[in-house]
Design a protein around this motif. Structure first.
Motif, PDB file in Angstrom:
ATOM      1  N   GLN A 170       0.739  -1.302   0.169  1.00 38.36           N
ATOM      2  CA  GLN A 170       0.000   0.291   0.126  1.00 38.36           C
ATOM      3  C   GLN A 170       0.844   1.209   0.080  1.00 38.36           C
ATOM      4  O   GLN A 170       0.281   2.243  -0.169  1.00 38.36           O
ATOM      5  N   LEU A 171       2.189   1.028  -0.163  1.00 38.91           N
ATOM      6  CA  LEU A 171       3.066   2.177   0.055  1.00 38.91           C
ATOM      7  C   LEU A 171       3.227   2.708  -1.265  1.00 38.91           C
ATOM      8  O   LEU A 171       4.239   3.575  -1.534  1.00 38.91           O
ATOM      9  N   ASP A 172       2.729   2.329  -2.426  1.00 36.07           N
ATOM     10  CA  ASP A 172       3.114   2.423  -3.625  1.00 36.07           C
ATOM     11  C   ASP A 172       2.892   4.102  -3.872  1.00 36.07           C
ATOM     12  O   ASP A 172       2.105   4.699  -3.531  1.00 36.07           O
ATOM     13  N   GLY A 173       4.100   4.446  -4.558  1.00 37.04           N
ATOM     14  CA  GLY A 173       4.117   6.150  -4.693  1.00 37.04           C
ATOM     15  C   GLY A 173       4.949   6.758  -4.094  1.00 37.04           C
ATOM     16  O   GLY A 173       5.595   7.835  -4.165  1.00 37.04           O
ATOM     17  N   LEU A 174       5.178   5.858  -2.510  1.00 35.75           N
ATOM     18  CA  LEU A 174       6.201   6.737  -1.766  1.00 35.75           C
ATOM     19  C   LEU A 174       7.447   6.677  -2.171  1.00 35.75           C
ATOM     20  O   LEU A 174       8.081   6.142  -2.728  1.00 35.75           O
ATOM     21  N   MET A 175       7.773   8.262  -2.171  1.00 40.62           N
ATOM     22  CA  MET A 175       9.267   8.615  -2.405  1.00 40.62           C
ATOM     23  C   MET A 175       9.723   8.240  -3.752  1.00 40.62           C
ATOM     24  O   MET A 175      10.897   7.673  -4.382  1.00 40.62           O
ATOM     25  N   GLY A 176       8.389   7.870  -4.795  1.00 40.82           N
ATOM     26  CA  GLY A 176       8.672   7.563  -6.171  1.00 40.82           C
ATOM     27  C   GLY A 176       8.782   5.948  -6.407  1.00 40.82           C
ATOM     28  O   GLY A 176       9.103   5.616  -7.543  1.00 40.82           O
ATOM     29  N   LEU A 177       8.838   5.504  -5.404  1.00 41.93           N
ATOM     30  CA  LEU A 177       8.950   3.973  -5.452  1.00 41.93           C
ATOM     31  C   LEU A 177       7.476   3.159  -5.482  1.00 41.93           C
ATOM     32  O   LEU A 177       6.638   3.746  -4.994  1.00 41.93           O
ATOM     33  N   LYS A 178       7.642   1.992  -6.106  1.00 45.13           N
ATOM     34  CA  LYS A 178       6.372   1.059  -6.329  1.00 45.13           C
ATOM     35  C   LYS A 178       6.294   0.532  -4.934  1.00 45.13           C
ATOM     36  O   LYS A 178       7.451   0.237  -4.150  1.00 45.13           O
ATOM     37  N   GLY A 179       5.035   0.086  -4.791  1.00 47.77           N
ATOM     38  CA  GLY A 179       4.780  -0.742  -3.455  1.00 47.77           C
ATOM     39  C   GLY A 179       5.830  -2.029  -3.330  1.00 47.77           C
ATOM     40  O   GLY A 179       6.042  -2.440  -2.249  1.00 47.77           O
ATOM     41  N   TRP A 180       5.909  -2.783  -4.435  1.00 43.61           N
ATOM     42  CA  TRP A 180       6.429  -4.109  -4.482  1.00 43.61           C
ATOM     43  C   TRP A 180       8.146  -3.630  -4.245  1.00 43.61           C
ATOM     44  O   TRP A 180       8.535  -4.542  -3.704  1.00 43.61           O
ATOM     45  N   GLN A 181       8.436  -2.521  -4.656  1.00 49.38           N
ATOM     46  CA  GLN A 181       9.878  -2.169  -4.418  1.00 49.38           C
ATOM     47  C   GLN A 181      10.128  -2.010  -2.952  1.00 49.38           C
ATOM     48  O   GLN A 181      11.032  -2.219  -2.461  1.00 49.38           O
ATOM     49  N   TRP A 182       9.255  -1.222  -2.126  1.00 55.29           N
ATOM     50  CA  TRP A 182       9.306  -1.065  -0.900  1.00 55.29           C
ATOM     51  C   TRP A 182       9.207  -2.463  -0.050  1.00 55.29           C
ATOM     52  O   TRP A 182       9.652  -2.674   1.089  1.00 55.29           O
ATOM     53  N   LEU A 183       8.366  -3.418  -0.728  1.00 53.65           N
ATOM     54  CA  LEU A 183       8.487  -4.693  -0.106  1.00 53.65           C
ATOM     55  C   LEU A 183       9.683  -5.343   0.126  1.00 53.65           C
ATOM     56  O   LEU A 183      10.085  -5.854   0.924  1.00 53.65           O
ATOM     57  N   PHE A 184      10.663  -5.349  -0.946  1.00 59.14           N
ATOM     58  CA  PHE A 184      11.796  -5.869  -1.048  1.00 59.14           C
ATOM     59  C   PHE A 184      12.778  -5.154  -0.103  1.00 59.14           C
ATOM     60  O   PHE A 184      13.404  -5.861   0.941  1.00 59.14           O
ATOM     61  N   ILE A 185      12.572  -3.933  -0.162  1.00 55.59           N
ATOM     62  CA  ILE A 185      13.565  -3.133   0.754  1.00 55.59           C
ATOM     63  C   ILE A 185      13.305  -3.391   2.400  1.00 55.59           C
ATOM     64  O   ILE A 185      14.179  -3.672   3.159  1.00 55.59           O
ATOM     65  N   LEU A 186      12.022  -3.216   2.807  1.00 48.38           N
ATOM     66  CA  LEU A 186      11.651  -3.188   4.096  1.00 48.38           C
ATOM     67  C   LEU A 186      11.739  -4.722   4.491  1.00 48.38           C
ATOM     68  O   LEU A 186      11.408  -4.869   5.847  1.00 48.38           O
TER      69      LEU A 186
END
Length: 442
Positions: A170-186
Motif C-alpha cells: 500500500q506504500l505504492d508511490g511513496l518517494m517515487g517507488l512502487k509498493g513492491w519495491q518497498w516490499l523488498f527493501i523493508l
C-alpha cells in the motif's frame, strides 16, 4: 525420585535451557529467511503487470531460486562445519538480506530471473546449516520436537508475511517507488541487520556456551559426543556415505515431494485467492489462515513423533494430509471453501518436517551429516523449482490452478508411499561392516 528419574530431570533441565536460549534466535532467522524467499508471491500482485512478467516466466523465476540454492548448498554446509555455525550462518543472513533488498532494481524478465538465481545461492546452507547445528545441541530423543519447533517458522513467516507484505504494497508511490519495491527493501535490510546480531549471540557448540554452568556445559557436550561416536561406530562418518547410501536417494525424493507441494502452493496462493474476487489486502489476510494451521501441525507432529519414538507413520500420515488437502483445494478452486483444504494441506506440509529431519541423523554424523543433510535439502529443494514452474505453466495453458493442485497432491502422495516402503525396521541398521573401537560392528 529414583536415580534414573533424577538423571532424566537434570538432562531435561539442561536441554530446556539450551532450547530457550537458542530457538528464539534460530526461529526469527528462519522467519526472515522465508519471508525474503516467498515475498515475491505478494510482489507479483503488482510487479508482474508493471514489468510485463507472464505466469510462465514468473513460475520459472520463483523456482529458479532453487537452482542457485542447489549448486551452493553442499559446499556451504561443509564450510559451516569447518568455520563454525555462528560465523557462517551470520554470513548467509547478511548476504541474502542485501540481495533480497536489491530486487528493487529489477527492470524486466532477465533481471528478475538473475536476481532470483543470486538470492538462492546466497541463502543456500541456512536451513540445512541450522538442522546440522541443532544436532550439535540436542540428542536424537529430542530432535523431532526441536525440528518441529524450528520448522514452525515457515508457516509463522507466511502467517506474518502475508498481511505484512500486502500492507507494505500500500506504500505504492511513496518517494517515487512502487509498493513492491518497498516490499523488498523493508523485508530484506532487517535480515542483514539481524545477521550481524546473530554473529554475537550464538555459540558454536555447548562447550562454548558461557550461559551454561560449567558442569552442565560438560555434561551436554559429553552426551552429544557419545551419541556421535555411537553413530560413527555403526555407520561411519565419511563423505562417501552422504553420496552413496540408498537411504539418501529415498529421503531426497520424499523431501522433493514435500517441498514441491509446499512452494508450489506458497508462490501461487495469493493469486489463487485473488482469483476468487478478493482484494489484495483480503488475499493477504486469507493467505495467513492455512499457515496458522500449519504452525499447529508442526508442533503436534513433532511431539507425537518423539512421544512414541515413531518417524515412519507420523511422516506418512502428514504427507497423506497434504495430498488430500491439495486435491480438495483443486476440486474447490474458485471458492473460499478451498481455504479449508489448503489448511489441511498446511498441517501436513509442516507436520512432515519434524519426523523427516529426525531420520538422517539415525545414520549420518560428522562430515557425512554435514554433506548428507545438505544433499537431501538441495535435491529436495529442486521441488521448489519444478513444482512452481509446472503450476505456472498449467495456469498459463488452462487459465486455472485446478490441474496444478492435482499435480501437487499426486506428487506428495508418492512421497507418502516411498516413506512406508523405505522407513522400515531396517532403516537405522548399518549397510556395511564398520571397524570401531577395536571391534567389528554389523
Amino acid at each position: 525420585m529414583s536415580d534414573a528419574d533424577s538423571e532424566k530431570a537434570n538432562r531435561d533441565r539442561i536441554f530446556k535451557q539450551a532450547f530457550v536460549r537458542l530457538m528464539p534466535l534460530l526461529f526469527i532467522g528462519y522467519v526472515m529467511a522465508y519471508i525474503d524467499r516467498i515475498n515475491v508471491g505478494f510482489a507479483a500482485l503488482k510487479m508482474n503487470a508493471d514489468l510485463g512478467i507472464g505466469p510462465a516466466v514468473y513460475g520459472f523465476g520463483a523456482g529458479v531460486f532453487f537452482i542457485g540454492y542447489f549448486f551452493a548448498e553442499v559446499p556451504s554446509n561443509l564450510i559451516l562445519e569447518k568455520v563454525g555455525a555462528r560465523r557462517w550462518i551470520a554470513r548467509i543472513m547478511i548476504s541474502w538480506g542485501l540481495i533480497s533488498a536489491a530486487m528493487v532494481f529489477v527492470q524486466g524478465e532477465k533481471s528478475f530471473l538473475a536476481m532470483r538465481l543470486l538470492l538462492g545461492a546466497a541463502e543456500a546452507g541456512f536451513y540445512p546449516g541450522v538442522i546440522l547445528y541443532m544436532t550439535y545441541w540436542f540428542p536424537k530423543e529430542y530432535r523431532a520436537r526441536m525440528f518441529g519447533a524450528f520448522s514452525v517458522a515457515i508457516p509463522a513467516s507466511l502467517a506474518i508475511g502475508a498481511p505484512l507484505s500486502t500492507a507494505i504494497l500500500q506504500l505504492d508511490g511513496l518517494m517515487g517507488l512502487k509498493g513492491w519495491q518497498w516490499l523488498f527493501i523493508l523485508e530484506g535490510l532487517p535480515t542483514s541487520l539481524f545477521g550481524i546480531m546473530f554473529l554475537y549471540l550464538i555459540p558454536d557448540r555447548p562447550k562454548d556456551a558461557q550461559w551454561l554452568a560449567p558442569a552442565d556445559r560438560n555434561k551436554l557436550q559429553s552426551i552429544l559426543d557419545e551419541e556421535k561416536r555411537s553413530v560413527a561406530a555403526t555407520h561411519g562418518s565419511s563423505l562417501r556415505t552422504a553420496f552413496t547410501d540408498p537411504r539418501m536417494a529415498a529421503l531426497s525424493f520424499i523431501y522433493f515431494a514435500n517441498t514441491g507441494a509446499n512452494l508450489g502452493l506458497a508462490f501461487f496462493l495469493p493469486q489463487i485467492l485473488k482469483s476468487t474476487g478478493l482484494s489484495d489486502m483480503q488475499s493477504g489476510l486469507f493467505t495467513a489462515v492455512p499457515y496458522l494451521f500449519g504452525t499447529i501441525g508442526g508442533l503436534v507432529f513433532g511431539y507425537i513423533s518423539d512421544r512414541y519414538n515413531d518417524r515412519r507413520l507420523t511422516l506418512a500420515t502428514a504427507l497423506v494430509f497434504t495430498s488430500l488437502g491439495m486435491v480438495g483445494a483443486g476440486f474447490l478452486t474458485g471458492s473460499l471453501w478451498a481455504v479449508a483444504f489448503m489448511s489441511l494441506a498446511a498441517i501436513g506440509l509442516y507436520g512432515a518436517k519434524a519426523p523427516f529431519w529426525a531420520l538422517p541423523s539415525m545414520f549420518l554424523t560428522g562430515s557425512a551429516a554435514a554433506a548428507g543433510i545438505a544433499v537431501i535439502n538441495c535435491i529436495g529443494n529442486l521441488g521448489g523449482f519444478v513444482a512452481p514452474s509446472i503450476v505456472g505453466w498449467v495456469r498459463q495453458e488452462t487459465g486455472s490452478f485446478e490441474a496444478g493442485l492435482y499435480f501437487l497432491g499426486g506428487l506428495v502422495l508418492t512421497g507418502a508411499i516411498m516413506t512406508i516402503l523405505v522407513v522400515n525396521q531396517r532403516f537405522a541398521e548399518a549397510r556395511e561392516p564398520r571397524v570401531a573401537l577395536g571391534k567389528q560392528s554389523a
